[in-house]
Design a protein around this motif. Structure first.
Motif, PDB file in Angstrom:
ATOM      1  N   ARG A  72     -39.816  -5.690 -23.008  1.00 26.22           N
ATOM      2  CA  ARG A  72     -38.942  -4.840 -22.193  1.00 26.22           C
ATOM      3  C   ARG A  72     -39.537  -4.563 -20.809  1.00 26.22           C
ATOM      4  N   THR A 115     -23.210  -6.826 -26.272  1.00 29.25           N
ATOM      5  CA  THR A 115     -24.438  -7.586 -26.016  1.00 29.25           C
ATOM      6  C   THR A 115     -24.547  -7.930 -24.539  1.00 29.25           C
ATOM      7  N   ARG A 159     -25.779  -5.045 -22.686  1.00 28.15           N
ATOM      8  CA  ARG A 159     -27.230  -4.888 -22.883  1.00 28.15           C
ATOM      9  C   ARG A 159     -28.001  -5.885 -22.018  1.00 28.15           C
TER      10      ARG A 159
END
Length: 192
Positions: free
Chosen positions: A25, A173, A176
């Protein structure tokens, strides 16, 4: 050094080259974990950006969504009779989760005959090439992470037909992916 010790050290070095980074991340951490003499992911991503015009954060967010930076990622096997491992639902493989036929097309059109889906440099180039195809075929802006990801997932033709509009899971998705691209974009200037 004894031959056995040399072998163990060499095996450990090779294993380190073929594993996914731990901090996925944070784009700076990904580059720090994977950059070195043999393995410069940042340079590969920047080269792909220069060649295809797709920003590094979008390229990296696509890898994040598709494989979690795992070089050997594959879809899970289906189960026969509920418990016997059976076939996989697709031929998706590697960092990019490219299908066999699409990867073959990429190799033909780019001349990258030796490219491998488990090689980050090749996979990031494929993603840039594929996003550029979506741009050329559907007019998707090269900085539109949301739409590029949807076209990546369903293919440029299905994207143009709009069948994805009823797929709430895919849209979530894609949101995201866009969020991860924005996060990576904020982090990237801080990378050394």
């Amino acid at each position: 050094m004894r031959p056995r010790t040399v072998f163990i050290v060499a095996l450990a070095l090779l294993a380190g080259c073929a594993t996914a980074p731990h901090q996925t991340r944070n784009v700076c951490a990904i580059f720090d974990q994977r950059d070195g003499w043999f393995n410069n992911w940042r340079r590969a991503a920047e080269n792909t950006q220069r060649e295809y015009g797709v920003p590094v954060p979008i390229l990296m967010a696509t890898v994040y969504a598709e494989s979690g930076f795992s070089p050997y990622a594959r879809p899970p096997r289906t189960k026969l009779l509920g418990f016997i491992p059976w076939t996989r639902p697709s031929t998706a493989y590697g960092y990019s989760q490219a299908l066999d036929g699409t990867w073959d097309k990429y190799q033909r059109e780019t001349g990258h005959w030796g490219a491998r889906r488990s090689n980050f440099v090749d996979a990031i180039d494929f993603i840039g090439w594929y996003h550029e195809q979506s741009h050329l075929q559907n007019g998707i802006a090269l900085n539109d992470a949301y739409s590029l990801y949807i076209a990546y997932y369903v293919g440029p033709k299905a994207y143009a037909q709009g069948s994805w509009r009823g797929n709430a899971s895919l849209q979530a998705t894609a949101r995201r992916v866009a969020g991860m691209a924005a996060l990576y974009s904020n982090q990237l200037p801080q990378c050394e």
